[in-house]
Motif scaffolding. Structure first.
Motif, PDB file in Angstrom:
ATOM      1  N   CYS A 159       1.114  -0.898  -0.078  1.00 40.99           N
ATOM      2  CA  CYS A 159       0.302   0.073   0.181  1.00 40.99           C
ATOM      3  C   CYS A 159       0.544   1.057  -0.266  1.00 40.99           C
ATOM      4  CB  CYS A 159      -0.915  -0.024   1.553  1.00 40.99           C
ATOM      5  SG  CYS A 159      -1.305   2.054   1.415  1.00 40.99           S
ATOM      6  N   GLU A 161      -0.368   3.953   1.106  1.00 42.07           N
ATOM      7  CA  GLU A 161      -0.555   5.046   1.608  1.00 42.07           C
ATOM      8  C   GLU A 161       0.511   4.569   2.870  1.00 42.07           C
ATOM      9  OE1 GLU A 161      -1.980   8.120   1.144  1.00 42.07           O
ATOM     10  OE2 GLU A 161      -2.459   7.608  -1.073  1.00 42.07           O
ATOM     11  N   CYS A 162       0.090   3.970   3.859  1.00 39.04           N
ATOM     12  CA  CYS A 162       0.596   3.123   5.415  1.00 39.04           C
ATOM     13  C   CYS A 162       1.868   2.173   4.662  1.00 39.04           C
ATOM     14  CB  CYS A 162      -0.194   2.465   5.820  1.00 39.04           C
ATOM     15  SG  CYS A 162      -1.043   0.631   5.461  1.00 39.04           S
ATOM     16  N   CYS A 187      -7.146  -0.797   0.462  1.00 38.45           N
ATOM     17  CA  CYS A 187      -5.688  -1.701   1.117  1.00 38.45           C
ATOM     18  C   CYS A 187      -6.652  -2.382   2.860  1.00 38.45           C
ATOM     19  CB  CYS A 187      -4.414  -0.776   1.736  1.00 38.45           C
ATOM     20  SG  CYS A 187      -3.866  -1.070   3.444  1.00 38.45           S
ATOM     21  N   CYS A 190      -5.652   0.504   6.323  1.00 36.34           N
ATOM     22  CA  CYS A 190      -5.953   1.839   6.691  1.00 36.34           C
ATOM     23  C   CYS A 190      -6.552   2.095   5.005  1.00 36.34           C
ATOM     24  CB  CYS A 190      -5.067   2.604   5.815  1.00 36.34           C
ATOM     25  SG  CYS A 190      -4.222   2.856   3.733  1.00 36.34           S
TER      26      CYS A 190
END
Ligand code: ZN
Length: 202
Positions: A159, A161-162, A187, A190
């Motif tokens: 992912c 983002e995280c 994801c 998150c």
């Protein structure tokens, strides 16, 4: 990792515990041939039975992979070296599987076009024609299914983002828009919906 040393160490620990190869194999639910292969340095125990094997031999995984008893001083260094080594092996194995996926996908596609082509031009009998169309389609479906299963289960998706690395469900992979091995999925950690890249190790 020194396979020869590991093999001798397994044999030595097994004898110290009073197991025959067959008795050890039986407790692990594997064949005695597998045990013999470890001890003669022709293979290493699978990660999935390492813990069970270590418990029976009364050693730990780090000692198993070192091929010797360890004291506290060199314990940590060896553990790190083994982690790196196992990661490398996972990476190499996954890379091979992903090349295999490509080959299987290509074969399915090729089979499809050959079936369609042969059905259209090589035969005139309508039954043969239908049979070749069906065969080509089955090859495409079978190849596609195996390739998709490999795509889903080999390695992980990351992912953006995280940075969570995870194995998605078959359904998520199937329905995800993608280019190459990068897929747009949600994801599981998150919840971000984003293009997620394939990575080989955790
Ligand atoms: Zn995430």
């Amino acid at each position: 990792m020194d396979q020869e040393k590991i093999g001798k160490f397994i044999a030595q620990c097994r004898k110290a515990k009073g197991f025959t190869q067959a008795a050890l194999a039986e407790r692990l639910g594997i064949t005695d041939r597998a045990v013999s292969k470890w001890e003669t340095a022709r293979s290493l125990p699978d990660a999935s039975i390492m813990l069970g094997l270590c418990a029976l031999l009364d050693i730990n995984v780090n000692e198993l992979l070192s091929g010797e008893r360890l004291d506290m001083d060199n314990y940590k260094d060896m553990a790190e070296a083994h982690l790196i080594e196992m990661r490398k092996q996972e990476e190499a194995a996954n890379r091979r599987l992903l090349s295999l996926e490509w080959v299987i996908g290509m074969m399915g596609t090729l089979g499809f076009f050959m079936g369609m082509f042969a059905g259209s031009y090589a035969v005139t009998d309508p039954w043969w024609r239908a049979a070749l169309y069906v065969l080509g389609t089955l090859m495409l479906l079978a190849g596609g299914q195996v390739a998709l299963k490999l795509e889903q289960s080999v390695g992980y998706y990351e992912c953006p983002e995280c940075c969570e690395r995870y194995v998605p469900t078959m359904k998520a992979v199937f329905f995800a828009p993608h280019f190459g091995r990068t897929r747009r999925m949600k994801c599981p950690r998150c919840g971000a919906k984003a293009y997620q890249k394939k990575v080989l190790t955790k």
